[in-house]
Write a protein that holds these residues in place. Structure first.
Motif, PDB file in Angstrom:
ATOM      1  N   GLU A  84      20.756  -6.418  24.382  1.00 59.15           N
ATOM      2  CA  GLU A  84      21.486  -6.880  23.253  1.00 59.15           C
ATOM      3  C   GLU A  84      22.642  -5.494  22.942  1.00 59.15           C
ATOM      4  OE1 GLU A  84      19.326 -10.484  21.638  1.00 59.15           O
ATOM      5  OE2 GLU A  84      18.272  -8.438  20.867  1.00 59.15           O
ATOM      6  N   THR A  87      24.997  -4.496  25.852  1.00 56.07           N
ATOM      7  CA  THR A  87      25.855  -5.288  25.257  1.00 56.07           C
ATOM      8  C   THR A  87      26.942  -5.389  24.341  1.00 56.07           C
ATOM      9  OG1 THR A  87      24.777  -6.751  26.471  1.00 56.07           O
ATOM     10  CG2 THR A  87      26.492  -8.208  25.767  1.00 56.07           C
ATOM     11  N   GLU A  88      26.520  -5.031  23.301  1.00 58.93           N
ATOM     12  CA  GLU A  88      27.859  -5.322  22.175  1.00 58.93           C
ATOM     13  C   GLU A  88      28.365  -3.660  22.225  1.00 58.93           C
ATOM     14  OE1 GLU A  88      29.288  -6.497  18.850  1.00 58.93           O
ATOM     15  OE2 GLU A  88      28.096  -7.416  19.753  1.00 58.93           O
ATOM     16  N   LYS A 352      32.080 -15.909  22.210  1.00 60.88           N
ATOM     17  CA  LYS A 352      30.560 -15.077  22.231  1.00 60.88           C
ATOM     18  C   LYS A 352      29.672 -16.814  22.957  1.00 60.88           C
ATOM     19  CE  LYS A 352      30.154 -12.573  17.893  1.00 60.88           C
ATOM     20  NZ  LYS A 352      29.028 -12.597  16.691  1.00 60.88           N
ATOM     21  N   GLU A 353      30.019 -17.729  22.830  1.00 59.36           N
ATOM     22  CA  GLU A 353      29.197 -18.348  23.411  1.00 59.36           C
ATOM     23  C   GLU A 353      29.677 -18.101  25.034  1.00 59.36           C
ATOM     24  OE1 GLU A 353      29.414 -22.764  22.042  1.00 59.36           O
ATOM     25  OE2 GLU A 353      29.127 -22.291  20.613  1.00 59.36           O
ATOM     26  N   LEU A 355      30.732 -15.674  26.611  1.00 54.56           N
ATOM     27  CA  LEU A 355      30.639 -14.063  26.752  1.00 54.56           C
ATOM     28  C   LEU A 355      28.645 -14.574  27.119  1.00 54.56           C
ATOM     29  CD1 LEU A 355      31.963 -11.359  24.529  1.00 54.56           C
ATOM     30  CD2 LEU A 355      32.297 -11.778  26.807  1.00 54.56           C
ATOM     31  N   SER A 356      27.817 -15.328  26.016  1.00 57.74           N
ATOM     32  CA  SER A 356      26.886 -15.380  26.320  1.00 57.74           C
ATOM     33  C   SER A 356      25.842 -15.535  27.881  1.00 57.74           C
ATOM     34  CB  SER A 356      26.239 -15.966  25.298  1.00 57.74           C
ATOM     35  OG  SER A 356      25.926 -17.603  26.046  1.00 57.74           O
ATOM     36  N   GLN A 357      27.094 -16.584  28.678  1.00 56.84           N
ATOM     37  CA  GLN A 357      26.701 -16.892  30.224  1.00 56.84           C
ATOM     38  C   GLN A 357      26.650 -15.557  31.260  1.00 56.84           C
ATOM     39  OE1 GLN A 357      29.676 -19.784  30.910  1.00 56.84           O
ATOM     40  NE2 GLN A 357      29.651 -20.357  29.148  1.00 56.84           N
ATOM     41  N   TYR A 358      27.284 -14.291  30.565  1.00 57.32           N
ATOM     42  CA  TYR A 358      27.149 -13.046  31.657  1.00 57.32           C
ATOM     43  C   TYR A 358      26.006 -12.398  30.994  1.00 57.32           C
ATOM     44  CZ  TYR A 358      31.221 -15.914  33.365  1.00 57.32           C
ATOM     45  OH  TYR A 358      32.465 -16.946  33.102  1.00 57.32           O
ATOM     46  N   SER A 359      25.372 -11.523  31.506  1.00 57.34           N
ATOM     47  CA  SER A 359      24.221 -10.635  31.184  1.00 57.34           C
ATOM     48  C   SER A 359      24.397  -9.683  32.330  1.00 57.34           C
ATOM     49  CB  SER A 359      22.841 -11.099  32.200  1.00 57.34           C
ATOM     50  OG  SER A 359      21.508 -10.221  31.764  1.00 57.34           O
TER      51      SER A 359
END
Length: 369
Positions: A84, A87-88, A352-353, A355-359
């Motif tokens: 996290e 990523t930020e 953000k939703e 973006l959250s699909q990519y790790s």
């Protein structure tokens, strides 16, 4: 340094001169944005590329970072996972990226045919380096990072626009000057001015008959050997005298004049993170100190009494401080440019939703791209 012109006035004048055009390939126009500012956007394939790129940077630069689930799941001091956290960091950098690319267009700068050719040549060179010039193989290689050559072109255009915008504003012939106030703010934020009262109670250097230090020509290390009992006792008396003097209210400066074996920089050391050719423990301690603090630390080189002073004036312009400010002008321009991006980045839209699909942990490190 002259006071820089108001950016708003410069941007307004630029808008009168010309209209803005975003020269991305057509594929970027059909992809939904994950991060965007005005008409500049980071699409999903572009974001996957940046995940790969930054992951390679993190793995290369930070020895404590490892590409394992255990590391990505481990917690920072703030209670979030390292995945996290990093990523930020990426998202914050990309917010500045889209603002900087937008600024190129907003100032009315032109993405010329030579700039386009430069980008295309860079991609051709990478294709040749990685795949011997085989474009199909190159696209297959890039697919591991979620992109193809067209997307890579879009990314390189963004990079080129940022570079040219930076040079236009703050390069050697840039239209903006950095003020002394901005330079001082940068120095105060990134440097620690310390007085260094040094007593070497660990060893002494071997010298020749003329007093010159002797050293190993292969390693560059100076020859040194242990102090005698009498020499060590004398050093310990000096250290005790410094401590007693500080306790009794004698000024650090007076004690420095009387006892310090390091009087190379009368105005003090301007310490900065990553500073080379100085003692790591002293650098780390200095950057943690508050102005006015006096501390004593021990290293393999001896005993160090440190006092931190407030940075004032324009020390980067003094010849006696040249050793500390070799890259100051370039770093200062980067700092001011980054702060300019910060002023606008809070208005960047982040989905953000999506973006959250990519790790980050699932991204392949992009060492070569």
């Amino acid at each position: 340094m002259r006071k820089r012109k108001a950016l708003s006035a410069i941007l307004a004048a630029a808008l009168i001169l010309t209209s803005c055009t975003v020269l991305f390939s057509s594929c970027a126009d059909t992809e939904p944005a994950l991060i965007e500012y005005d008409d500049v956007k980071i699409t999903a394939p572009m974001y996957m590329y940046y995940l790969s790129h930054y992951k390679a940077v993190f793995l290369s630069v930070y020895s404590e970072v490892s590409d394992t689930d255990a590391f990505w799941d481990s917690l920072t001091e703030d209670g979030i996972t390292y995945e996290e956290y990093f990523t930020e960091v990426i998202i914050e950098n990309l917010k500045k990226t889209v603002v900087a690319a937008w600024l190129f267009d907003y100032m009315g700068l032109t993405f010329t045919s030579s700039m386009k050719e430069e980008v295309e040549d860079g991609i051709d060179e990478l294709c040749y380096y990685l795949c011997g010039g085989d474009k199909d193989a190159f696209d297959e290689y890039l697919s591991d990072y979620g992109i193809d050559a067209d997307t890579l072109y879009d990314i390189y255009v963004i990079d080129a626009k940022i570079s040219y915008a930076y040079q236009y504003l703050y390069g050697a012939s840039g239209i903006l000057d950095v003020s002394d106030e901005e330079a001082l703010a940068y120095a105060q934020e990134n440097y620690a001015l310390i007085g260094h009262l040094y007593v070497n109670n660990k060893f002494k250097y071997e010298t020749d008959s003329d007093g010159n230090y002797l050293y190993d020509e292969e390693t560059g290390e100076y020859y040194r050997f242990d102090l005698s009992d009498d020499e060590l006792a004398e050093k310990e008396e000096i250290i005790a005298a410094v401590k007693e003097g500080l306790d009794e209210g004698t000024s650090f400066e007076e004690l420095w004049n009387l006892y310090s074996e390091d009087q190379l920089y009368e105005g003090g050391y301007y310490i900065y993170e990553g500073m080379e050719n100085f003692i790591d423990e002293v650098v780390e301690a200095a950057l943690e100190m508050e102005i006015g603090d006096i501390i004593c630390i021990e290293t393999e080189y001896g005993t160090h009494f440190l006092k931190r002073y407030e940075i004032t004036g324009t020390p980067w312009e003094d010849d006696e401080n040249a050793d500390f400010f070799e890259d100051f002008e370039d770093n200062l321009a980067d700092y001011v440019f980054t702060n300019l991006m910060n002023d606008y980045s809070e208005d960047v839209t982040v989905y953000k939703e999506l973006l959250s699909q990519y790790s980050l942990r699932d991204a392949s490190p992009g060492y070569d791209i």
